[in-house]
Design an enzyme around this catalytic site. Structure first.
Site, PDB file in Angstrom:
ATOM      1  N   LYS A 115       0.820  -1.217   0.000  1.00  0.00           N
ATOM      2  CA  LYS A 115       0.000   0.000   0.000  1.00  0.00           C
ATOM      3  C   LYS A 115       0.847   1.258   0.000  1.00  0.00           C
ATOM      4  O   LYS A 115       0.447   2.281  -0.559  1.00  0.00           O
ATOM      5  CB  LYS A 115      -0.944   0.015   1.215  1.00  0.00           C
ATOM      6  CG  LYS A 115      -2.120  -0.927   1.071  1.00  0.00           C
ATOM      7  CD  LYS A 115      -3.246  -0.536   2.008  1.00  0.00           C
ATOM      8  CE  LYS A 115      -4.465  -1.426   1.809  1.00  0.00           C
ATOM      9  NZ  LYS A 115      -5.528  -1.141   2.765  1.00  0.00           N
ATOM     10  N   LYS A 208      -5.390  -9.207  -6.465  1.00  0.00           N
ATOM     11  CA  LYS A 208      -6.621  -9.325  -5.666  1.00  0.00           C
ATOM     12  C   LYS A 208      -7.695  -8.355  -6.163  1.00  0.00           C
ATOM     13  O   LYS A 208      -7.377  -7.211  -6.505  1.00  0.00           O
ATOM     14  CB  LYS A 208      -6.253  -9.010  -4.202  1.00  0.00           C
ATOM     15  CG  LYS A 208      -7.370  -9.186  -3.212  1.00  0.00           C
ATOM     16  CD  LYS A 208      -6.945  -8.749  -1.810  1.00  0.00           C
ATOM     17  CE  LYS A 208      -7.212  -7.280  -1.581  1.00  0.00           C
ATOM     18  NZ  LYS A 208      -7.393  -6.896  -0.176  1.00  0.00           N
ATOM     19  N   LYS A 211     -11.400  -2.885  -3.627  1.00  0.00           N
ATOM     20  CA  LYS A 211     -12.171  -1.641  -3.706  1.00  0.00           C
ATOM     21  C   LYS A 211     -11.317  -0.487  -4.199  1.00  0.00           C
ATOM     22  O   LYS A 211     -11.824   0.495  -4.692  1.00  0.00           O
ATOM     23  CB  LYS A 211     -12.601  -1.220  -2.305  1.00  0.00           C
ATOM     24  CG  LYS A 211     -13.552  -2.113  -1.625  1.00  0.00           C
ATOM     25  CD  LYS A 211     -13.754  -1.526  -0.223  1.00  0.00           C
ATOM     26  CE  LYS A 211     -14.403  -2.499   0.683  1.00  0.00           C
ATOM     27  NZ  LYS A 211     -13.793  -2.510   1.999  1.00  0.00           N
TER      28      LYS A 211
HETATM   29  P1  AMP Z   1     -11.379  -4.807   3.053  1.00  0.00           P
HETATM   30  O1  AMP Z   1     -12.170  -4.537   1.836  1.00  0.00           O
HETATM   31  O2  AMP Z   1      -9.899  -4.763   2.772  1.00  0.00           O
HETATM   32  O3  AMP Z   1     -11.790  -4.025   4.250  1.00  0.00           O
HETATM   33  O4  AMP Z   1     -11.639  -6.351   3.417  1.00  0.00           O
HETATM   34  C1  AMP Z   1     -12.736  -6.790   4.174  1.00  0.00           C
HETATM   35  C2  AMP Z   1     -12.761  -8.302   4.200  1.00  0.00           C
HETATM   36  O5  AMP Z   1     -12.984  -8.833   2.903  1.00  0.00           O
HETATM   37  C3  AMP Z   1     -11.473  -8.939   4.717  1.00  0.00           C
HETATM   38  O6  AMP Z   1     -11.785 -10.073   5.498  1.00  0.00           O
HETATM   39  C4  AMP Z   1     -10.772  -9.339   3.457  1.00  0.00           C
HETATM   40  O7  AMP Z   1      -9.892 -10.423   3.662  1.00  0.00           O
HETATM   41  C5  AMP Z   1     -11.944  -9.735   2.559  1.00  0.00           C
HETATM   42  N1  AMP Z   1     -11.591  -9.527   1.143  1.00  0.00           N
HETATM   43  C6  AMP Z   1     -11.351  -8.332   0.535  1.00  0.00           C
HETATM   44  N2  AMP Z   1     -11.061  -8.504  -0.761  1.00  0.00           N
HETATM   45  C7  AMP Z   1     -11.101  -9.846  -0.992  1.00  0.00           C
HETATM   46  C8  AMP Z   1     -10.887 -10.657  -2.158  1.00  0.00           C
HETATM   47  N3  AMP Z   1     -10.562 -10.125  -3.332  1.00  0.00           N
HETATM   48  N4  AMP Z   1     -11.017 -11.996  -2.010  1.00  0.00           N
HETATM   49  C9  AMP Z   1     -11.359 -12.546  -0.817  1.00  0.00           C
HETATM   50  N5  AMP Z   1     -11.575 -11.838   0.316  1.00  0.00           N
HETATM   51  C10 AMP Z   1     -11.441 -10.499   0.232  1.00  0.00           C
END
Ligand code: AMP
Ligand code: TRP
Length: 345
Positions: A115, A208, A211
């Protein structure tokens, strides 16, 4: 003897909109765990400001995340749902953990390196210390189980290291209080399971789905309408070969692997079954079928999110009520932390 009870905690950042990755990687699990555990689901706004945010957009994103949690099936009567900044104990315990965690531990965090990019001198101190705040989120409730996607595994290992060091540094006080086996903070277990723990970008099967990817075509948002979903799947990157008939044929074909994995996750089957059905065929036919199942699964969620989103005052009331329930758990634990540290209160 005081013995800790099982409790689930997890969180998502309110930036942009939740994606199919969040849904398949984490949310499906969150919903399922409500039937077996006491669950706390947080919208981690303090984490969001580790990078610059527009205040009006952040507020909208917090409400959007709350609506998404509910639309996906989180029951706010049963589970505790709130935004992190309303419960000051998160930030308070994070400071304590800044003094428990070692620089060397944080230096190993791969997500910071990704990041912060090349110019890490310009990254915020918060982005660097973020795993300490994440440990505080979990441990301020003494949560024992944390359902997340694969990318959060390293942060959870750090949370365990912090819990262990704290338990050890203050072991006399902890023993005097009667904690069984000297466990004041539990060593939380990551629950990395569910249909797809790592959903990849539609533009690059080695990255990955996120968002924060600059290309909106790289992800499916829970706010996307049916036409947008179909268009994004149609434009998804593929390779020129037909689909293989079994999993071994996916080696070196990350996009084929990702798209068939998404199909399997959305339909509740295995990738093998998907390949048996579509193997030998062209991507174009498979993509049509994938768009159909994605729309079928996601459109009821999207319309429920839109309905809830029309009443922001009701969302705010729900979050405030959740925060009050969260505080009632966090405050006595934080008070004990202060006693253990030797603070006068
Ligand atoms: P975040 O959007 O980074 O706040 O992630 C929130 C949750 O979603 C966390 O548990 C991440 O591990 C999961 N997550 C986010 N992006 C992915 C993805 N591309 N594949 C699987 N899990 C994800
Ligand atoms: N860091 C997590 C992410 O980006 C979100 C998060 C913050 C979290 N605090 C947490 C997840 C505590 C689980 C438990 O996905």
């Amino acid at each position: 003897m005081i013995e800790l009870k099982p409790r689930v905690f997890s969180g998502m950042q309110p930036t942009g909109s939740l994606t199919l990755g969040n849904y398949l990687g984490a949310m499906i699990n969150w919903v399922a765990m409500q039937t077996t555990h006491d669950c706390i689901y947080c919208i981690v706004d303090l984490h969001a400001i580790t990078v610059a945010q527009d205040p009006a957009e952040l507020k909208a994103a917090i409400r959007r995340a709350a609506a998404a949690y509910m639309a996906c099936g989180i029951d706010t009567q049963k589970s505790i749902v709130f935004n992190q900044s309303q419960v000051a104990e998160h930030a308070e315990l994070a400071w304590v953990f800044n003094c428990v965690a070692r620089l060397g531990w944080l230096d190993r965090m791969t997500q910071f390196k990704e990041k912060a990019g090349k110019d890490k001198e310009r990254a915020s101190v918060g982005l660097y210390a973020y795993p300490n705040l994440m440990a505080a989120d979990i441990l301020v409730y003494r949560a024992t189980h944390v359902p997340v996607g694969e990318d959060q595994k390293q942060h959870l290992e750090l949370a365990r290291d912090i819990a262990q060091k704290f338990n050890n540094d203050f072991k006399e006080g902890i023993a005097a209080r009667g904690y069984k086996d000297g466990v004041f903070f539990p060593l939380c277990e990551p629950m990395i399971q569910g249909p797809a723990t790592r959903v990849m970008s539609l533009r690059d099967g080695t990255k990955k789905m996120s968002k924060s990817d600059p290309s909106d075509l790289s992800r499916i948002n829970l706010t996307d309408d049916a036409d947008t979903i179909a268009k994004k799947i149609q434009k998804a990157k593929t390779d020129p070969e037909p689909l293989p008939s079994e999993a071994a044929g996916l080696a070196g074909r990350p996009e084929a692997d990702n798209l068939t994995g998404i199909y399997a996750a959305l339909t509740g089957t295995t990738q093998d079954a998907v390949l048996k059905q579509f193997g030998g065929g062209q991507f174009s036919g498979f993509k049509k079928a994938l768009a159909e199942v994605a729309v079928e699964k996601l459109s009821p969620i999207t319309s429920e999110m839109n309905r809830l989103g029309r009443d922001p005052a009701e969302i705010d009331r729900m979050l405030a009520a959740g925060a009050a329930r969260a505080r009632a758990i966090a405050q006595p634990i934080m008070a004990e932390v202060k006693d253990l540290l030797g603070f006068v209160r």
